[in-house]
Design a protein around this motif. Structure first.
Motif, PDB file in Angstrom:
ATOM      1  N   SER A 162       0.807  -1.220   0.000  1.00 19.57           N
ATOM      2  CA  SER A 162       0.000   0.000   0.000  1.00 19.57           C
ATOM      3  C   SER A 162       0.841   1.272   0.000  1.00 19.57           C
ATOM      4  O   SER A 162       0.304   2.372  -0.136  1.00 19.57           O
ATOM      5  N   SER A 163       2.143   1.159   0.166  1.00 22.19           N
ATOM      6  CA  SER A 163       3.026   2.316   0.105  1.00 22.19           C
ATOM      7  C   SER A 163       4.352   1.889  -0.516  1.00 22.19           C
ATOM      8  O   SER A 163       4.673   0.703  -0.589  1.00 22.19           O
TER       9      SER A 163
ATOM     10  N   LYS B 208      -2.940   6.600  -6.385  1.00 25.52           N
ATOM     11  CA  LYS B 208      -3.334   6.045  -5.088  1.00 25.52           C
ATOM     12  C   LYS B 208      -2.145   5.950  -4.150  1.00 25.52           C
ATOM     13  O   LYS B 208      -2.244   6.285  -2.957  1.00 25.52           O
TER      14      LYS B 208
ATOM     15  N   ARG C 149      -1.281   9.482  -2.881  1.00 23.96           N
ATOM     16  CA  ARG C 149      -2.231   9.976  -1.891  1.00 23.96           C
ATOM     17  C   ARG C 149      -2.035   9.257  -0.554  1.00 23.96           C
ATOM     18  O   ARG C 149      -1.941   9.894   0.502  1.00 23.96           O
ATOM     19  N   HIS C 150      -1.962   7.943  -0.622  1.00 23.73           N
ATOM     20  CA  HIS C 150      -1.824   7.160   0.599  1.00 23.73           C
ATOM     21  C   HIS C 150      -0.469   7.405   1.259  1.00 23.73           C
ATOM     22  O   HIS C 150      -0.368   7.485   2.490  1.00 23.73           O
TER      23      HIS C 150
END
Length: 307
Positions: free
Chosen positions: A114-115, A240, A243-244
């Motif tokens: 996620s990152s 995404k 942003r995350h």
């Protein structure tokens, strides 16, 4: 069977480090006798021999967070917003180390992460300076071997079809994208200087990553390796991640006020070192470090010191 990329990673991880670095890594591991699995040395100090006055960067890989902390708040925080980061001093040197479980370290080096914060760093050189046993060493090699693959999987669709580019261009574009997916204090052109510092290394690792991707995905009728994502899907993915990543940076900053003594002073030191921003921390910002850190952001963003 060991892949060419894993062999390159294992060879690089095994390169020697300064004795003081090895001693500090062992001292970090000793703080977690029931959980420590590996200690990795990375970052801008990797090529330095004069370490006085520098902040060394380590990752401590543990079996699990409950074993590392005996449960409690720190175990919960490390699981919810990994990693936890702690300051450390040993024999006159200073460092910070981030804590991740073996499972999280593996997951955060893959394209589904996620990152970008873990795989972007470990696509670059690092050293395995302490390991609990051969199994821990093999697990670290396997996890880090995914980092260059992840960078290529997510960057190749962003290179533009029909354009000619070299292997180094993929790395430069990849690092440029990752810098945009975090709140980072880096000089302009940092993505180029990282690659230019050791172009042969990035050529070898890039070729091996490409071969591994081809082995997994197959080769098309014209000898091409299909991209993991379409350009449109890749753009959405990077949006995404950006942003995350910026929100995650703020969340980690807030969490660090409970784990990292003097964290706001370290933040100012890092920004000044990497971006020539001349940041001075005021007493009230040390007293309320979360508000203090957030109060710096508008000015830093306007100046371009943090992007």
């Amino acid at each position: 069977m060991t892949s060419p990329l894993s062999a390159l990673v294992a060879e690089e991880l095994a390169l020697p480090v300064e004795p003081a670095v090895a001693a500090m890594a062992a001292a970090i591991a000793a703080r977690y006798p029931n959980a420590a699995r590996a200690v990795l040395f990375y970052g801008s100090c990797l090529r330095e021999t004069r370490l006085d006055g520098l902040m060394l960067d380590f990752y401590l890989i543990v079996s699990d967070y409950r074993s590392a902390y005996s449960g409690g708040w720190l175990a919960w925080a490390n699981k919810q917003i990994p990693p936890n980061v702690f300051p450390f001093e040993h024999d006159g040197l200073v460092a910070k180390y981030a804590v991740l479980s073996e499972a999280d370290f593996a997951a955060l080096n893959r394209p589904e992460a996620s990152s970008v914060s873990v795989w972007a760093r470990f696509a670059q050189p690092s050293r395995l300076v302490w390991a609990a046993d051969d199994a821990a060493r093999a697990t670290a090699v396997a996890a880090i071997s995914e980092a260059p693959v992840t960078l290529f999987e997510l960057t190749m669709p962003m290179m533009g079809h029909g354009t000619e580019y070299q292997m180094a261009d993929v790395w430069r574009r990849g690092f440029q994208l990752t810098y945009g997916a975090e709140l980072r204090a880096e000089r302009k052109g940092r993505n180029n200087s990282v690659v230019d510092a050791d172009p042969d290394r990035y050529e070898r690792f890039g070729l091996a990553a490409g071969s591994q991707i081809a082995a997994r995905r197959g080769i098309g009728p014209n000898g091409e390796v299909p991209d993991a994502l379409s350009p449109t899907a890749a753009n959405r993915r990077w949006t995404k991640l950006q942003r995350h990543g910026k929100l995650l940076t703020l969340a980690r900053l807030a969490k660090a006020t409970t784990t990292y003594a003097g964290g706001i002073d370290y933040l100012a030191w890092k920004i000044n070192r990497h971006a020539d921003a001349a940041i001075t921390i005021r007493p009230w910002q040390r007293r309320w470090p979360i508000l203090g850190a957030l109060s710096l952001l508008p000015k830093l963003l306007m100046k371009g010191s943090v992007r």
